[in-house]
Design a protein around this motif. Structure first.
Motif, PDB file in Angstrom:
ATOM      1  N   ASN A 147      -8.528  26.899  -7.286  1.00 14.72           N
ATOM      2  CA  ASN A 147      -9.586  26.672  -8.280  1.00 14.72           C
ATOM      3  C   ASN A 147     -10.271  25.331  -8.060  1.00 14.72           C
ATOM      4  O   ASN A 147     -11.494  25.224  -8.148  1.00 14.72           O
ATOM      5  N   GLU A 148      -9.472  24.295  -7.775  1.00 14.01           N
ATOM      6  CA  GLU A 148     -10.050  22.977  -7.534  1.00 14.01           C
ATOM      7  C   GLU A 148     -10.881  22.976  -6.252  1.00 14.01           C
ATOM      8  O   GLU A 148     -11.931  22.326  -6.184  1.00 14.01           O
ATOM      9  N   LEU A 149     -10.415  23.722  -5.247  1.00 15.20           N
ATOM     10  CA  LEU A 149     -11.178  23.850  -4.002  1.00 15.20           C
ATOM     11  C   LEU A 149     -12.539  24.485  -4.282  1.00 15.20           C
ATOM     12  O   LEU A 149     -13.570  23.991  -3.823  1.00 15.20           O
ATOM     13  N   PHE A 150     -12.542  25.568  -5.047  1.00 20.60           N
ATOM     14  CA  PHE A 150     -13.800  26.243  -5.377  1.00 20.60           C
ATOM     15  C   PHE A 150     -14.719  25.321  -6.157  1.00 20.60           C
ATOM     16  O   PHE A 150     -15.928  25.282  -5.931  1.00 20.60           O
ATOM     17  N   GLY A 151     -14.160  24.548  -7.075  1.00 19.66           N
ATOM     18  CA  GLY A 151     -14.954  23.586  -7.837  1.00 19.66           C
ATOM     19  C   GLY A 151     -15.523  22.496  -6.947  1.00 19.66           C
ATOM     20  O   GLY A 151     -16.690  22.101  -7.091  1.00 19.66           O
TER      21      GLY A 151
END
Length: 189
Positions: A147-151
């Motif tokens: 999720n942090e990567l996508f953000g």
């Protein structure tokens, strides 16, 4: 089929030819599995030893983790599990961006000997403070999980981090990273 309560299944025509009581051969087979017997209570397991979080972790493992994260030839590193759908999603993004990355698959055969993957995971948890996988680093800096990567991709931070490490991104149209997430996360129409 392994029924939870056999009585209701034994009353169906499917099991007409099966005797209610076990034969001697079936009893021998059942007693051949010491931890899974019907006639004996299972042994009480000993108290599980907690992972050595906060305790001394093998210095070799700490050094290996530091070496992986400091490798300037492979600044994008993902600590992953081969079967993890979120790891697959991160891989899809990296492939779409055309960036090389190192995937340290902690459950792979390569990391099974001497529980290297498990020991690396303990050291990784101490470093990142994260319990979940994947854990993605750029130039030794923790980006986070999927999720942090996508953000970080969506707000441009990922591109900035990669370029600072000399990694060039392929010119691709903007990607909606949520489309790369596991299908069961997508809303049903």
């Amino acid at each position: 089929m392994l029924p939870d309560t056999g009585e209701r299944y034994l009353s169906t025509p499917l099991f007409d030819d099966i005797a209610v009581d076990m034969s001697e051969e079936e009893q021998q087979l059942a007693s051949s599995t010491p931890n899974y017997r019907f006639d004996v209570s299972p042994a009480t397991p000993s108290a599980a030893q907690p992972e050595p979080i906060g305790e001394e972790v093998d210095a070799k493992i700490e050094a290996l983790l530091a070496q992986i994260l400091a490798d300037r030839q492979q600044p994008l590193v993902m600590f992953a599990l081969e079967w993890c759908e979120f790891c697959w999603s991160a891989r899809k993004l990296f492939n779409a961006l055309g960036v090389a990355y190192r995937s340290v698959d902690l459950d792979s055969v390569e990391y099974q000997q001497d529980d290297l993957g498990g020991r690396l995971r303990v050291a990784l948890r101490r470093k990142s403070g994260m319990l979940s996988i994947p854990q993605i680093f750029v130039g030794g800096e923790l980006v986070g999980g999927c999720n942090e990567l996508f953000g970080a991709y969506a707000d441009g931070r990922l591109a900035t981090l990669l370029r600072a490490q000399g990694v060039e991104l392929a010119e691709v149209p903007a990607i909606d990273p949520t489309t790369l997430a596991p299908a069961w996360l997508h809303p049903r129409s």
